[in-house]
Design an enzyme around this catalytic site. Structure first.
Site, short mmCIF file in Angstrom:
data_model
loop_
_atom_site.label_atom_id
_atom_site.label_comp_id
_atom_site.label_asym_id
_atom_site.label_seq_id
_atom_site.Cartn_x
_atom_site.Cartn_y
_atom_site.Cartn_z
N THR A 3 -1.15 -4.62 4.02
CA THR A 3 -1.71 -3.26 4.17
C THR A 3 -2.94 -3.23 5.05
O THR A 3 -3.28 -2.18 5.60
CB THR A 3 -2.05 -2.67 2.79
N CYS A 4 -3.61 -4.36 5.18
CA CYS A 4 -4.84 -4.36 5.99
C CYS A 4 -4.55 -4.07 7.45
O CYS A 4 -5.40 -3.56 8.17
CB CYS A 4 -5.59 -5.67 5.84
#
Length: 1167
Positions: free
Chosen positions: A1134-1135
């Site tokens: 998700t980063c």
């Protein structure tokens, strides 16, 4: 003997045949042998004439001195002869008939009397005793000619001016008797007469005098005012002298103790008219101090309060004029008086000497001022007004007068503004356009009056709507327009109050929902409300009025020089005026005929009403979606670029202004137009007003479109405002980073700019070091706070994050922007976590919407008390400051997410987001609590207040007062604290009359006062990253979309166009997608919108799309090859918004695996 003698004294003419001029400036003037020429002859003749004139003047002066001395000697001799004859009358023949003796003594007394001679004072007393022995019958009054009595009255005034009060009773009794029978006798010296009486009243406060003499003083004060009218005697002049030479005194203790002693003798209509004439400039009066004016106002109020009957509109007009002129002084003195009464010793000790002297007014004055704003005063005001029986088909002058008076009251007593509005809101206006006469709620009446004005109709015309500059002409001062503007302003103030106490159900009630039995408060609110058509009419008027007040303010208030223009605007100067300047003093600013008011106040009232209606429409739509837009007034093709240019210009000008302010920190000594020095508090207030006016004019000149965006953002489409917001952020990044917006390029520039690539300096390493941090998962917020709080607004720059595990070992990976996103979202996840497991900074309502914990500081204080600390301890202050810093840092983090375009999956309460928007408005329209916002905070309290509002019985039976209880949680459990909602609130019961005010105060306490410190700290941090003016471009719903993304349906094709592929899925030269990728998009199209959101949240940590589409997602949505194992679930990073998708062989397998992954919360651990 003298061969040149001709028999004449005229000097021969000197003729210069050399052709040369005498250019020596130091040549000897006068009769000098070395001088020659015609000019010298002229000079000599002039000097001779001056010498002869001096001789003549000296001779004439000597003659005049001799003449004056001879006259003085003759008069003194004559007076002495008169004294001898006078004494012979009284001492030589003591049994002489008093009547004959008076007739003989009177002309002698007129000739001999000198008020400075004690002997003459005794002689006058003998004469007065003779007159007293005869009585004061009309027969005795015929002893002399009327003009002789006039001379005697003036002689008595001269004698009393030199006579102490202890020996003046007999003289004053006679003078009063003469004035009663012949008031014209004092016409030339009325001012001296009342000044004398004021001095006697002051002496009487220090000397014990009999009750009888007190009555004499009272009769003397009213004697010129109650006499029978005489053609040659101007009664208004007598009342004017009474007002400005008697009532301005601060020592009228008899009047202050019992005003009825004088009031029932007065013609209060004439008193009011004399004040009106003086303050409106119809009569010329001398200069008098502000303090004296305040005493006049207090005495005027007291006398009218003591009157047995209503005095009508003249009283209201006189009161209005006095309050208008004294508004600033009353506001500062009254506010200081209230603060002084409620302050502790430390506050008292901090008062400066000049402030104490300025403050030293009797509490009696403030008691009279209090009457104007208490319930009795407002009720009497309405009674005086409604008794005039107005007609609603035209704008009444009385209605305009009431409007002006109320507006001045609001300026004088801002702390009582809610009380004034509430009592006016509850009042009715009588009209006579129907039989029988009817009463209309005040709000509805003033709406009818305002909508029938020529100004309202003009602004609603299509040509005005197309040409906003036409409004400029309507703002020019003119008596009729001034009356109309006052009516419009009062309506806006009352309607604003109505909106605050009206909930959504009562705003536009459906007929089927109207209760058959409703409380009087609910009935009044609904009767005072506007219909949908009237609301549309009002909103169009407000839009067309407010637009030029922002966009064309430079034409309405043209800028001039910094100091002279603004000093002239405020009616003050930074130094004492000279004699010449006093003749050319600038006129104090006024708008709508109210001194001290300007168009900025009109703009503020208009904007506040308009935004309140817009917020209500945003919360519960009652207007079409495009009703608020005014795009026709702009060239929308170039609007964004024009606004960006204005923003750059405003930044430059603002920086210049800050430099000027830094160089002008010293307070000037300001004076009023009459040369009176203002106190320090007044100077600070004036300087604040000057700076505000200057800033408004500057912004109007430099950025008119910016002002529209900040104060009327709803006239521009939302998508355009989002683009402008992103442009502002980009400009700020470029400015701060010297053009290197990309994080890596910025870091490179820091190194190269501070020592070069091969040898970075210690400063460069320090800058990058302060923007780097090592954080541990599970403690992200605490670690970030410790390492990044000191950065302040430096958090705008790129930061570099290293996550460490429980053994303090760095996790693998390089922060290319994705780790920063993970870091910021992790902070928000931790900090906004409600309940015992989180930091308890924020709490949620029943809809899981976040807002600051209202009891955070109270809970901490309870804990510190339990630990044995007091508020004076350094540890107490340290812990309280640390909590405020944490709120501030959390505000910076949210601002950083908005600054970098990172969406966070957090939803905030609407009332909290409204405070974000209100923090950046240029007009002083801060967030104001209302009953509807309370529903999001505490539904139970909201419902309880609704029940109270609709309660049909007597509210006083419920035993409520103006207090509220707060629950505080500490180590020993929950404790209840009772707090006042108003000064001495525990002594004020809640009644049917003040019920709306109580509801408003409860809402204000819960929404504003209780969470004030938390909200202020958070907004301070948010504002250090995101300019508050940028936030003001959005309402609460739009801000939520700006923070968390668009809540509309996911556009799969837009996501597909803006997706990046890597690894095996990279699109080749043929431009075709990999078969697995094609299956993925086929599955996405087949999903419901809720399932698409789950996929989006699984990959990007937020279920909403960016406002301007997925092209704005940072980093871009990415898909990478996840291997050939079809048993493996899709995983994410998700980063960096990355989906790692295994190569599945069928659509069904991909669909089932993807659904399982998003529903089970799989992530890094399954990749």
């Amino acid at each position: 003997m003298f061969h040149t003698f001709t028999g004449t004294s005229r000097r021969p003419r000197n003729v210069n045949l050399s052709g040369q001029k005498n250019t020596n400036p130091w040549a000897t003037p006068g009769w000098s042998p070395s001088g020659s020429g015609a000019s010298k002859t002229v000079a000599q003749a002039q000097a001779e004439r001056e010498r002869r004139q001096r001789e003549r003047d000296e001779l004439n002066a000597a003659k005049k001195l001799q003449r004056v001395w001879r006259g003085h000697r003759e008069r003194q001799g004559f007076k002495q002869i008169c004294r001898e004859e006078y004494d012979a009358l009284y001492y030589g023949a003591p049994d002489h008939d008093p009547s004959r003796r008076i007739t003989s003594a009177f002309p002698l007394l007129l000739a001999l009397f000198d008020p400075t001679e004690p002997g003459d004072q005794r002689r006058l007393l003998l004469f007065v005793q003779d007159l007293a022995s005869l009585g004061s019958t009309p027969t005795n009054f015929d002893l002399f000619e009327p003009t002789s009595w006039d001379r005697l009255a003036r002689l008595l005034v001269e004698a009393l001016e030199k006579c102490p009060i202890s020996s003046s009773q007999a003289l004053l009794i006679l003078l009063t008797d003469i004035v009663k029978k012949r008031p014209v006798s004092l016409a030339p010296i009325l001012n001296r007469y009342y000044k004398l009486l004021a001095e006697y009243y002051e002496q009487s406060s220090h000397v014990d005098i009999p009750v009888e003499y007190q009555q004499v003083l009272a009769e003397a004060a009213v004697a010129p005012l109650v006499s029978e009218p005489q053609g040659e005697f101007p009664i208004i002049r007598a009342y004017q002298a009474f007002s400005f030479y008697f009532l301005t005194s601060s020592s009228l203790s008899f009047l202050q103790q019992d005003p009825t002693k004088i009031a029932h003798f007065l013609n209060l209509q004439a008193l009011s008219q004399s004040v009106i004439n003086a303050y409106s400039g119809r009569e010329k009066i001398g200069a008098f101090s502000k303090k004296g004016s305040l005493w006049l106002l207090a005495h005027f109020i007291a006398l009218n309060r003591a009157a047995p009957i209503s005095q009508g509109s003249k009283y209201l007009e006189a009161l209005y004029l006095q309050l208008s002129i004294l508004a600033d002084d009353i506001r500062m003195r009254y506010g200081k008086y209230r603060t002084h009464n409620g302050a502790d010793d430390d506050d008292d000790a901090s008062m400066r000497d000049d402030d104490v002297e300025d403050f030293a007014l009797s509490t009696w004055v403030f008691d009279q001022l209090d009457f104007l704003v208490n319930e009795d005063g407002i009720s009497e005001l309405l009674n005086r007004f409604t008794s005039t029986a107005l007609s609603s088909d035209r704008l009444s002058e009385d209605a305009s007068l009431l409007a002006g008076y109320t507006l001045v009251l609001l300026r004088c007593f801002p702390s009582h503004s809610d009380d004034i509005k509430m009592r006016l809101f509850q009042g009715d206006i009588s009209t006579v356009d129907s039989v029988p006469p009817t009463s209309t709620p005040s709000v509805k009446y003033f709406w009818k009056a305002a909508s029938n004005t020529e100004i309202f109709r003009s602004i609603m015309q299509p040509k005005i709507q197309q040409q906003p500059t036409s409004v400029v002409n309507l703002l020019q001062s003119e008596p009729v327009r001034d009356r109309e503007w006052r009516t419009i302003l009062l309506f806006l103030e009352l309607y604003n109050f109505l909106l605050r106490v009206t909930d959504d159900e009562d705003f536009l009630p459906v007929k089927s929902q109207i209760l058959s039995q409703q409380s009087p408060a609910t009935a009044r609110i609904r009767l005072s409300g506007l219909s949908l058509d009237e609301l549309k009419q009002l909103i169009n008027f407000l839009k067309n009025l407010s637009f030029p007040l922002y966009h064309n303010l430079a034409d309405i208030m043209p800028p001039t020089s910094r100091s002279d223009r603004l000093n002239s605007l405020m009616g003050i100067s930074s130094r004492k005026p000279s004699t010449q300047e006093e003749k050319e003093k600038p006129t104090p600013p006024s708008f709508a005929g109210i001194i001290g008011m300007d168009v900025l106040i009109l703009r503020s009232a208009s904007t506040t009403t308009m935004r309140s209606l817009y917020e209500r429409d945003s919360r519960r739509r009652f207007l079409p979606a495009d009703f608020w837009l005014m795009t026709s007034k702009f060239d929308m093709d170039s609007f964004i670029s024009a606004v960006v240019l204005e923003e750059q210009q405003t930044d430059r000008v603002t920086e210049d202004e800050e430099d000027l302010d830094d160089n002008a920190d010293t307070l000037d000594t300001f004076h009023t137009l009459t040369g009176q020095r203002l106190s320090r508090a007044a100077q600070i207030e004036k300087r604040r007003q000057l700076r505000r006016a200057q800033r408004e004019q500057l912004l109007a000149q430099v950025g008119p479109k910016l002002e529209i965006l900040r104060n009327m953002p709803f006239v521009i489409p939302f998508e355009v405002r989002v683009q402008i917001f992103r442009q502002f952020v980009y400009l700020d990044k470029s400015k701060r980073r010297s053009g290197d917006v990309d994080p890596d390029r910025w870091r490179l520039s820091v190194i190269s700019g501070e020592g070069g690539f091969n040898a970075p300096s210690a400063r460069g390493r320090d800058i990058l070091g302060r923007h780097s941090a090592r954080v541990k998962r599970g403690e992200v917020f605490d670690d970030a706070f410790k390492q990044f709080y000191s950065l302040g607004e430096g958090l705008k720059e790129p930061i570099q994050i290293t996550f460490v595990d429980q053994f303090d070992q760095p996790e693998a990976g390089i922060d290319g922007g994705g780790v920063t996103k993970e870091f910021l979202t992790s902070i928000t996840d931790e900090a906004f976590q409600p309940g015992p497991g989180g930091p308890n900074l924020f709490v949620t309502n029943s809809q899981n919407l976040l807002y600051p914990n209202p009891t955070a500081f109270d809970d901490l204080a309870e804990f510190l008390r339990y630990e044995g600390y007091s508020e004076a301890d350094a540890e107490w202050r340290m812990h309280m400051t640390d909590l405020a810093k944490r709120y501030e840092f959390l505000g910076r983090v949210v601002g950083k997410c908005m600054y970098e375009g990172i969406l966070i999956d957090k939803a905030f309460a609407g009332f909290f987001l409204l405070k974000w928007s209100a923090s950046g408005q240029s007009s002083p329209t801060d967030y104001r609590a209302n009953l509807n916002d309370l529903r999001d905070l505490d539904p139970e309290l909201y419902q309880g207040l609704i029940n109270l509002k609709n309660y049909p019985g007597k509210v006083i039976d419920l035993s409520l007062d103006f207090t509220i209880t707060d629950q505080v949680t500490g180590p020993q459990g929950v404790r209840t604290i009772t707090r006042s909602l108003y000064k001495n609130g525990d002594d004020i019961p809640v009644t049917n009359a003040n019920r709306p005010l109580y509801i408003s105060y409860v809402a204000n306490h819960r929404l504003v006062a209780q969470p004030y410190r938390q909200t202020k700290a958070f907004l301070q941090g948010l504002g250090s990253i995101i300019n508050p003016a940028w936030l003001s471009m959005f309402n609460q719903l739009e801000l939520q979309r700006l923070v968390g993304g668009d809540s509309s349906e996911i556009d799969v094709e837009d996501l597909r166009r803006n997706t990046m592929y890597s690894g095996l899925y990279t699109i080749g030269d043929d431009g075709l997608e990999h078969p697995t990728v094609q299956m993925f998009w086929q599955v996405m199209h087949g999903f419901q919108d809720s399932e698409r959101r789950e996929v989006l949240k699984y990959v990007t940590s937020t279920p909403r799309a960016p406002l301007l589409g997925f092209s704005q997602l940072s980093p871009h949505f990415s898909i990478r090859d996840g291997g050939t194992d079809e048993e493996r679930l899709p995983s994410t990073s998700t980063c960096v918004n990355l989906l790692k998708l295994p190569r599945y062989s069928s659509v069904e397998t991909l669909r089932s695996k993807l659904l399982y992954a998003i529903q089970s919360g799989a992530g890094f651990d399954l990749s």
